[in-house]
Design a protein around this motif. Structure first.
Motif, PDB file in Angstrom:
ATOM      1  N   ILE A   1    -101.292 -75.792 -14.738  1.00 44.79           N
ATOM      2  CA  ILE A   1    -102.579 -77.189 -15.057  1.00 44.79           C
ATOM      3  C   ILE A   1    -103.163 -75.591 -14.158  1.00 44.79           C
ATOM      4  O   ILE A   1    -103.117 -75.028 -13.233  1.00 44.79           O
ATOM      5  CB  ILE A   1    -101.590 -77.748 -13.545  1.00 44.79           C
ATOM      6  N   LEU A   2    -104.785 -75.558 -14.514  1.00 50.51           N
ATOM      7  CA  LEU A   2    -105.791 -75.291 -14.314  1.00 50.51           C
ATOM      8  C   LEU A   2    -106.976 -75.323 -14.438  1.00 50.51           C
ATOM      9  O   LEU A   2    -107.370 -76.699 -14.561  1.00 50.51           O
ATOM     10  CB  LEU A   2    -106.053 -73.665 -15.753  1.00 50.51           C
ATOM     11  N   LYS A   3    -107.673 -75.034 -12.976  1.00 48.77           N
ATOM     12  CA  LYS A   3    -108.838 -75.686 -12.638  1.00 48.77           C
ATOM     13  C   LYS A   3    -109.680 -74.686 -11.933  1.00 48.77           C
ATOM     14  O   LYS A   3    -109.502 -74.235 -11.671  1.00 48.77           O
ATOM     15  CB  LYS A   3    -108.786 -76.620 -11.199  1.00 48.77           C
ATOM     16  N   SER A   4    -111.526 -75.505 -13.396  1.00 46.52           N
ATOM     17  CA  SER A   4    -112.342 -74.457 -13.130  1.00 46.52           C
ATOM     18  C   SER A   4    -113.317 -74.754 -12.891  1.00 46.52           C
ATOM     19  O   SER A   4    -113.813 -75.874 -13.655  1.00 46.52           O
ATOM     20  CB  SER A   4    -112.279 -73.589 -14.078  1.00 46.52           C
ATOM     21  N   ASN A   5    -114.388 -74.252 -12.482  1.00 44.91           N
ATOM     22  CA  ASN A   5    -115.955 -74.823 -12.255  1.00 44.91           C
ATOM     23  C   ASN A   5    -116.519 -73.783 -13.060  1.00 44.91           C
ATOM     24  O   ASN A   5    -117.893 -74.507 -13.245  1.00 44.91           O
ATOM     25  CB  ASN A   5    -116.891 -74.207 -10.929  1.00 44.91           C
ATOM     26  N   LYS A   6    -116.015 -73.632 -14.181  1.00 42.68           N
ATOM     27  CA  LYS A   6    -117.058 -72.982 -15.994  1.00 42.68           C
ATOM     28  C   LYS A   6    -116.068 -73.453 -16.835  1.00 42.68           C
ATOM     29  O   LYS A   6    -115.126 -73.735 -16.760  1.00 42.68           O
ATOM     30  CB  LYS A   6    -116.271 -71.265 -15.437  1.00 42.68           C
ATOM     31  N   SER A   7    -116.960 -73.552 -17.524  1.00 40.34           N
ATOM     32  CA  SER A   7    -116.892 -73.813 -19.103  1.00 40.34           C
ATOM     33  C   SER A   7    -116.796 -73.301 -19.447  1.00 40.34           C
ATOM     34  O   SER A   7    -116.265 -72.163 -19.378  1.00 40.34           O
ATOM     35  CB  SER A   7    -118.102 -74.473 -19.442  1.00 40.34           C
ATOM     36  N   TYR A   8    -115.348 -73.368 -21.060  1.00 37.38           N
ATOM     37  CA  TYR A   8    -115.324 -72.440 -21.270  1.00 37.38           C
ATOM     38  C   TYR A   8    -116.084 -71.170 -21.886  1.00 37.38           C
ATOM     39  O   TYR A   8    -115.695 -70.228 -22.064  1.00 37.38           O
ATOM     40  CB  TYR A   8    -114.061 -73.387 -22.779  1.00 37.38           C
ATOM     41  N   GLY A   9    -117.320 -71.873 -22.441  1.00 40.12           N
ATOM     42  CA  GLY A   9    -117.727 -71.155 -22.867  1.00 40.12           C
ATOM     43  C   GLY A   9    -118.768 -69.182 -21.594  1.00 40.12           C
ATOM     44  O   GLY A   9    -118.708 -69.103 -21.966  1.00 40.12           O
ATOM     45  N   GLU A  10    -118.644 -70.410 -20.531  1.00 36.02           N
ATOM     46  CA  GLU A  10    -118.023 -69.187 -19.297  1.00 36.02           C
ATOM     47  C   GLU A  10    -117.679 -68.088 -19.170  1.00 36.02           C
ATOM     48  O   GLU A  10    -117.650 -67.657 -17.813  1.00 36.02           O
ATOM     49  CB  GLU A  10    -118.845 -69.775 -18.182  1.00 36.02           C
ATOM     50  N   TRP A  11    -115.893 -68.653 -19.676  1.00 34.22           N
ATOM     51  CA  TRP A  11    -114.803 -67.564 -18.879  1.00 34.22           C
ATOM     52  C   TRP A  11    -115.397 -66.235 -19.362  1.00 34.22           C
ATOM     53  O   TRP A  11    -114.613 -65.618 -18.863  1.00 34.22           O
ATOM     54  CB  TRP A  11    -113.446 -68.340 -20.210  1.00 34.22           C
ATOM     55  N   GLY A  12    -115.946 -66.197 -20.419  1.00 35.64           N
ATOM     56  CA  GLY A  12    -116.075 -64.045 -20.338  1.00 35.64           C
ATOM     57  C   GLY A  12    -116.679 -63.672 -19.195  1.00 35.64           C
ATOM     58  O   GLY A  12    -116.793 -62.930 -18.770  1.00 35.64           O
TER      59      GLY A  12
END
Length: 257
Positions: free
Chosen positions: A199-210
């Motif tokens: 289970i992962l939690k992020s404040n970034k969209s997938y497009g910003e994971w770069g």
């Protein structure tokens, strides 16, 4: 029951570590005699209580091992306030079918919208079902993996983390990874792929994971493994903390009216 049989029974219960049965035995035998309970009913009750106690102890142990920073439950979550979330999707996740299928869950959204609450709540549901869970902050996880890598024990650290059927990784995106950190996280995600749930939690969209990984090849490989079998919950609502501040501000304002 003569004294010899009584002592031998208690000694055997202690030897077998049936502590709950031993604790309840004397009082319950009196109740059983008064209520004309059968031997089968007495045994059924005593062993059922032993089982329940052991299950409670096991859950308590797993809760401690999970290292949740706080305890949050699904019942406490305000779905009416966070209307961008499909409650039926969360209820389906709460069945833990995703764990049995070794699937992942990703919560995306700005700070304060309930991502950690839901991640922890699902983790607690898993613990209650007897499933091993571990919660970790991304920064701490990366540093531990990097240290293990430098000490030549990364493989052992990865095996240790594989012991958990559910791994919750919090706060991906708050700080970018260096090359070594990105490599270590990729190794962990690859190891868990189709074997355990993350289970992962992020404040970034997938497009910003770069921006987080700073390596397009690694981020594509990581996302490929995370998203192949996964559910994404994209939360677009207002911050709960902002809601609380507004509520407190309203109360304060009313004091001077």
């Amino acid at each position: 029951m003569n004294n010899f049989s009584y002592e031998r029974l208690h000694n055997n219960l202690q030897y077998l570590k049936l502590n709950t049965v031993e604790e309840l035995l004397e009082n319950y035998l009196e109740i059983a005699a008064r209520d004309n309970k059968t031997t089968m009913e007495v045994l059924d009750y005593l062993f059922e209580q032993e089982k329940k106690h052991r299950e409670a102890v096991a859950i308590e142990r797993k809760m401690k091992s999970a290292a949740f920073p706080v305890k949050k439950t699904l019942d406490e979550f305000d779905f009416e306030f966070q209307s961008s979330i499909d409650k039926k999707v969360i209820e389906d996740l709460a069945t833990l079918r995703f764990v049995h299928n070794s699937e992942n869950v990703v919560f995306l959204g700005p700070p304060g919208v309930g991502k950690s609450h839901l991640a922890i709540a699902l983790g607690i549901e898993a613990v209650k079902a007897g499933i091993s869970v571990y919660f970790t902050n991304t920064g701490n996880l990366i540093e531990r993996l990097k240290t293990a890598n430098r000490e030549g024990i990364l493989e052992k650290k990865l095996r240790d983390l594989m012991k958990y059927k559910v791994l919750i990784i919090d706060e991906i995106g708050y700080l970018p990874f260096d090359e070594e950190g990105a490599h270590c996280l990729f190794q962990l995600i690859s190891r868990r792929y189709e074997k355990s749930s993350t289970i992962l939690k992020s404040n970034k969209s997938y497009g910003e994971w770069g921006e987080i990984f700073k390596d397009r090849i690694i981020v594509v490989a990581v996302l490929d493994r995370i998203l192949h079998h996964s559910t994404t919950i994209n939360i677009k609502g207002e911050s709960y903390r902002l809601k609380e501040r507004k509520r407190q501000g309203l109360k304060t304002g009313n004091m001077y009216q």
